[in-house]
Design an enzyme around this catalytic site. Sequence first.
Site: not given
Ligand code: DX5
Ligand code: ZN
Length: 218
Positions: A10, A35, A140, A37, A200, A39, A69, A178, A71
Amino acid sequence: MVNPVEIAPSILGGDHADLAASVEKIKNAGLTWVHVDVMDGHFVPNLSFGPGVVKALKKRFPDMFYDVHLMLDNPHLYIGAFAEAGADLISIHVEPDYPIAATLDNIHSAGKKLGVVFNPKTPIGDVIPYLPRVDMVLAMSVQPGFGGQTFDKDVLEKISRLNELRTELGLSYRIEIDGGITAQNVGECIGRGCDTIVAGTEFFKNGPALIEAAKAAP
Ligand code: DX5
Ligand code: ZN
């Protein structure tokens, strides 16, 4: 194993002042999935990347696979933008109130792979109706919004169930996990049936150990 294991780092966990360097690092590690993310500050309490980021990265690194992804409370309003930008797979959450089935149709019509996502507190029953038509289910293992959180072990039961259902229903959807993935817990996730691993923080801190641990998994 139904699908080969892919690690999808990520870019949220990399240097936001140098996103190209993050993708370069993913590529140099021999990986192809990125990946992304996305938001909206409403469905989750944070803001991150938009379609412009996907477009710029796709232009610079066209051979990478962009696992987007979303969100968002209103993901259906952004499918066209992310599809045009170069997303290869678009995942949408089942929690917000919007036309989920029609949105999956739109992702499909745009020629992209489709995924459904559910949060740690969301019952697995909420994704089951979509299993026959998706390319991937994303479970998740943290409440979404931020990187660097601790893995919630309760997700493992859901992974096992998704794995059983995949066999029972004769399907081949990917099972992605994730949140909070580390070199220590990736083996158990793969052992339970995950084939797509988002990481990530761990990838950018400890990438080689994570990749080795995934390779050594049962
Ligand atoms: C959370 C994201 C993840 C996040 C994962 O909202 O969807 O993809 O970046 O990060 P780590 O691996 O640091 O938990
Ligand atoms: Zn994600």
